[in-house]
Enzyme design. Structure first.
Site, PDB file in Angstrom:
ATOM      1  N   CYS A   8       0.733  -1.299   0.057  1.00  0.00           N
ATOM      2  CA  CYS A   8       0.003  -0.058  -0.134  1.00  0.00           C
ATOM      3  C   CYS A   8       0.824   1.183  -0.025  1.00  0.00           C
ATOM      4  O   CYS A   8       1.843   1.294   0.594  1.00  0.00           O
ATOM      5  CB  CYS A   8      -1.096  -0.094   1.356  1.00  0.00           C
ATOM      6  SG  CYS A   8      -1.984  -1.352   1.509  1.00  0.00           S
TER       7      CYS A   8
ATOM      8  N   ARG B 222     -12.847   0.443  -6.453  1.00  0.00           N
ATOM      9  CA  ARG B 222     -12.331   0.265  -4.933  1.00  0.00           C
ATOM     10  C   ARG B 222     -11.653   1.510  -4.540  1.00  0.00           C
ATOM     11  O   ARG B 222     -11.764   1.931  -3.477  1.00  0.00           O
ATOM     12  CB  ARG B 222     -11.164  -0.858  -4.878  1.00  0.00           C
ATOM     13  CG  ARG B 222     -10.740  -1.432  -3.725  1.00  0.00           C
ATOM     14  CD  ARG B 222      -9.850  -2.600  -3.898  1.00  0.00           C
ATOM     15  NE  ARG B 222      -9.659  -3.140  -2.567  1.00  0.00           N
ATOM     16  CZ  ARG B 222      -9.538  -4.493  -2.471  1.00  0.00           C
ATOM     17  NH1 ARG B 222      -9.961  -5.241  -3.283  1.00  0.00           N
ATOM     18  NH2 ARG B 222      -9.161  -4.875  -1.207  1.00  0.00           N
TER      19      ARG B 222
ATOM     20  N   GLY C 174      -0.919  -5.329   6.670  1.00  0.00           N
ATOM     21  CA  GLY C 174       0.296  -4.937   7.670  1.00  0.00           C
ATOM     22  C   GLY C 174       0.695  -5.998   8.519  1.00  0.00           C
ATOM     23  O   GLY C 174       1.652  -5.763   9.394  1.00  0.00           O
TER      24      GLY C 174
HETATM   25  P1  XMP Z   1      -0.794  -7.294   3.437  1.00  0.00           P
HETATM   26  O1  XMP Z   1      -0.001  -6.230   4.415  1.00  0.00           O
HETATM   27  O2  XMP Z   1      -1.311  -8.409   4.240  1.00  0.00           O
HETATM   28  O3  XMP Z   1      -1.935  -6.209   3.188  1.00  0.00           O
HETATM   29  O4  XMP Z   1       0.067  -7.500   2.142  1.00  0.00           O
HETATM   30  C1  XMP Z   1      -3.034  -6.643   2.366  1.00  0.00           C
HETATM   31  C2  XMP Z   1      -4.243  -5.834   2.272  1.00  0.00           C
HETATM   32  O5  XMP Z   1      -3.896  -4.426   1.654  1.00  0.00           O
HETATM   33  C3  XMP Z   1      -4.758  -3.731   1.203  1.00  0.00           C
HETATM   34  N1  XMP Z   1      -4.594  -3.282  -0.168  1.00  0.00           N
HETATM   35  C4  XMP Z   1      -4.163  -2.155  -0.363  1.00  0.00           C
HETATM   36  N2  XMP Z   1      -4.074  -0.902   0.364  1.00  0.00           N
HETATM   37  N3  XMP Z   1      -3.236   0.142  -1.594  1.00  0.00           N
HETATM   38  C5  XMP Z   1      -3.658   0.291  -0.450  1.00  0.00           C
HETATM   39  O6  XMP Z   1      -3.513   1.290   0.098  1.00  0.00           O
HETATM   40  C6  XMP Z   1      -3.268  -1.023  -2.345  1.00  0.00           C
HETATM   41  O7  XMP Z   1      -2.958  -1.115  -3.847  1.00  0.00           O
HETATM   42  C7  XMP Z   1      -3.903  -2.069  -1.966  1.00  0.00           C
HETATM   43  N4  XMP Z   1      -4.149  -3.610  -2.386  1.00  0.00           N
HETATM   44  C8  XMP Z   1      -4.440  -3.967  -1.278  1.00  0.00           C
HETATM   45  C9  XMP Z   1      -6.286  -4.718   1.311  1.00  0.00           C
HETATM   46  O8  XMP Z   1      -6.959  -4.129   2.533  1.00  0.00           O
HETATM   47  C10 XMP Z   1      -5.193  -6.074   1.665  1.00  0.00           C
HETATM   48  O9  XMP Z   1      -6.335  -6.850   2.204  1.00  0.00           O
END
Ligand code: XMP
Length: 539
Positions: free
Chosen positions: A359, A454, A394
């Protein structure tokens, strides 16, 4: 022999000492309601905090990790795979459910395709396959072979029925071969009188036990067909499914199944818009209706900003139309956001804005809250409203899951699962090492594939993406092996965490957790240090 009672003075001294001991611990290791408000307005995340150990009579392997995402959706373990196009399609969702969790199928695909993906999960393993693939007596073996090829069936034995659905035979996989291509099914099939069947009414309250008994008593028989009194085919048991199910019952890992023994499966949707920018109610209701028809167990309205009119309308509409469906909505990081989605009808609320490993929301938009504080605030409101919360993003190690579960009912993982064999996406080799693609749903490439809505970047109704700043990156994850292994490691860590806190289950973890703040020096101390590492255990 009992010891004589201590004189009154001694007893009160001992009592005072115990109180002092407890007060000393309480001063430094605080319950959530004391700890988090004291940090305000500083917001903390996983590595800012550590959990204190407590007296324990609980061994890690005795701990229970079951949870619920709604009154009706119970999971044997609290991990959900993220609805991202490099994390969850049917393969991942099947693996998650077999391990007791839930997969949320992403929506960067056509609506029909997503429904098919859900069907694949729901039909994966059946105790009783109620809608087996059938063949007709007049078909040729060649036609059956083409069908097998086209649908990529992993099996070749098919019940044969007439036009009224009456069982007339069983086509054995041994005969579904090129050399018999011109023969008809009628010529090749085992005739009805030689096919093993059981009457539907004789299955009793535990059909799996009935089938298990049958297979034990009939050496070498692998298929048992279920018929009604008029000999209509009503289902099919296979020995391998029954063996797997009975093995699962003995093993520690409990798959997440519905009451018909189908694996649980979730799917994510966005809020579709008409050309005038309004919520496309018909399209949304039709799509979710088709998902429900396919047996979906939870629908997630997944957006980067869930505290908005659009998401509220979407949740309200789906709650009106599908009263009993588990609805997950998000993402939010405030008490007001939780209250808003709970009032709209969400069963569980996703918490997390910008913590994800891919993110860039906090960098691009300057917005988002470190995850543990966001979870504390959201959890307080969620408990008041009787809804569940899910910690989304996270999480980089099993210890983070333990910390998240002191406040949340479940966690969503993206990056930790993206390297697994079950995740979609190609493997690439760089300098002799193998990687899998992992990208944010707000990355330019993912938005081009459909996830722009989204992030609020789709031109209403057009399906066209407007030019925007990406809020996610495209990345690679080192190949991590099988999902079973990765989840086994993570859950082992979570069980250790519960053991250290003397918590038998997640409810006890939530009440027992005591937090302490960590400094940069503390963080350094927490990881391996001052040694030459020769072997790293991942996850
Ligand atoms: P982790 O840390 O497990 O996070 O890799 C997965 C979660 O990140 C969110 N997500 C995003 N958030 N930009 C964001 O700000 C993105 O492009 C993005 N893609 C996913 C989402 O909630 C996911 O479950």
């Amino acid at each position: 022999m009992d010891a004589p009672p201590a004189p009154a003075g001694m007893a009160s001294k001992a009592g005072a000492r115990t109180q002092e001991t407890a007060a000393l611990d309480a001063l430094f290791y605080q319950a959530a309601d004391e700890f988090f408000p004291k940090q305000a307005p500083t917001a903390l995340t996983y590595d800012d905090v550590t959990l204190a150990t407590l007296f324990s009579e609980v061994l890690p392997r005795e701990t229970k990790l079951d949870t619920a995402l709604s009154e009706s959706l119970h999971l044997p373990m609290p991990i959900v795979s993220s609805d991202m196009d490099t994390v969850t399609e049917s393969g991942m969702a099947i693996g998650m459910a077999l391990n007791g969790g839930l997969g949320l199928i992403h929506y960067n695909m056509s609506e029909r395709h997503q429904v098919r993906e859900v069907e694949r999960v729901k039909h994966h393993i059946h105790g009783l396959i109620q809608d087996p693939i059938l063949v007709k007596p007049e078909q040729t073996i060649g036609q059956v072979l083409e069908h097998v090829e086209q649908k990529r069936f992993s099996f070749r034995t098919f019940p044969v029925v007439d036009g009224q659905g009456v069982l007339i035979g069983l086509l054995s996989g041994r005969l579904v071969k090129e050399r018999y291509r011109t023969k008809t099914v009628a010529e090749a099939m085992t005739p009805r009188k030689e096919v093993y069947t059981i009457q539907q009414k004789d299955l009793g309250p535990n059909p799996i036990a009935a089938a298990d008994k049958f297979f034990s008593e009939h050496l070498g028989i692998h298929k048992l067909l279920v018929v009604d009194e008029l000999d209509h085919l009503r289902g099919l048991f296979t020995l391998s499914d029954i063996e797997r199910i009975t093995d699962e019952a003995r093993a520690n890992v409990k798959p997440a199944r519905d009451e018909r023994f189908h694996l649980l499966c979730g799917a994510a949707v966005s809020a579709p818009r008409t050309t005038t920018g309004d919520l496309d109610r018909d399209r949304l209701v039709n799509h979710v209706g088709a998902l429900v028809q396919a047996g979906v167990d939870a629908v997630a309205i997944s957006t980067a900003h869930g505290h908005t009119t659009g998401v509220g309308d979407c949740v309200r509409l789906l709650r009106e139309q599908f009263r009993d469906l588990t609805l997950i909505a998000g993402n939010v990081t405030s008490a007001a956001g939780v209250a808003f989605l709970a009032e709209a009808g969400a069963s569980a609320i996703k918490v997390g804005q910008g913590p994800g490993s891919i993110c860039t929301t906090r960098i691009v938009a300057g917005v988002g809250i470190p995850q543990l504080t966001a979870l504390y605030v959201a959890a307080k409101e969620a408990r008041r409203r009787g809804v569940r919360i899910i910690a989304d993003g996270g999480i980089t190690k099993s210890g983070d899951i333990v910390k998240a579960l002191t406040l949340a009912d479940a966690v969503i993982l993206g990056g930790l699962l993206a390297g697994c064999r079950e995740a979609p996406g190609q493997i690439v080799e760089i300098d002799g090492k193998f990687y899998k693609q992992y990208r944010g749903m707000g990355s330019l490439e993912a938005m081009r594939r459909g996830s722009a809505a989204r992030y609020g970047h789709e031109k209403p109704g057009s399906g066209q993406k407007v030019k925007v700043a990406a809020e996610g990156i495209e990345a690679l994850k080192e190949v991590a092996g099988s999902l079973d292994t990765v989840l086994g490691q993570l859950l082992g860590g979570v069980q250790s965490g519960l053991g250290y806190l003397g918590a038998r289950n997640l409810a006890e973890l939530r009440t027992k957790a005591r937090y302490a703040r960590v400094t940069t020096a503390g963080m350094r101390e927490a990881a391996p240090h001052d040694v030459v590492e020769v072997k790293t255990t991942k996850a």
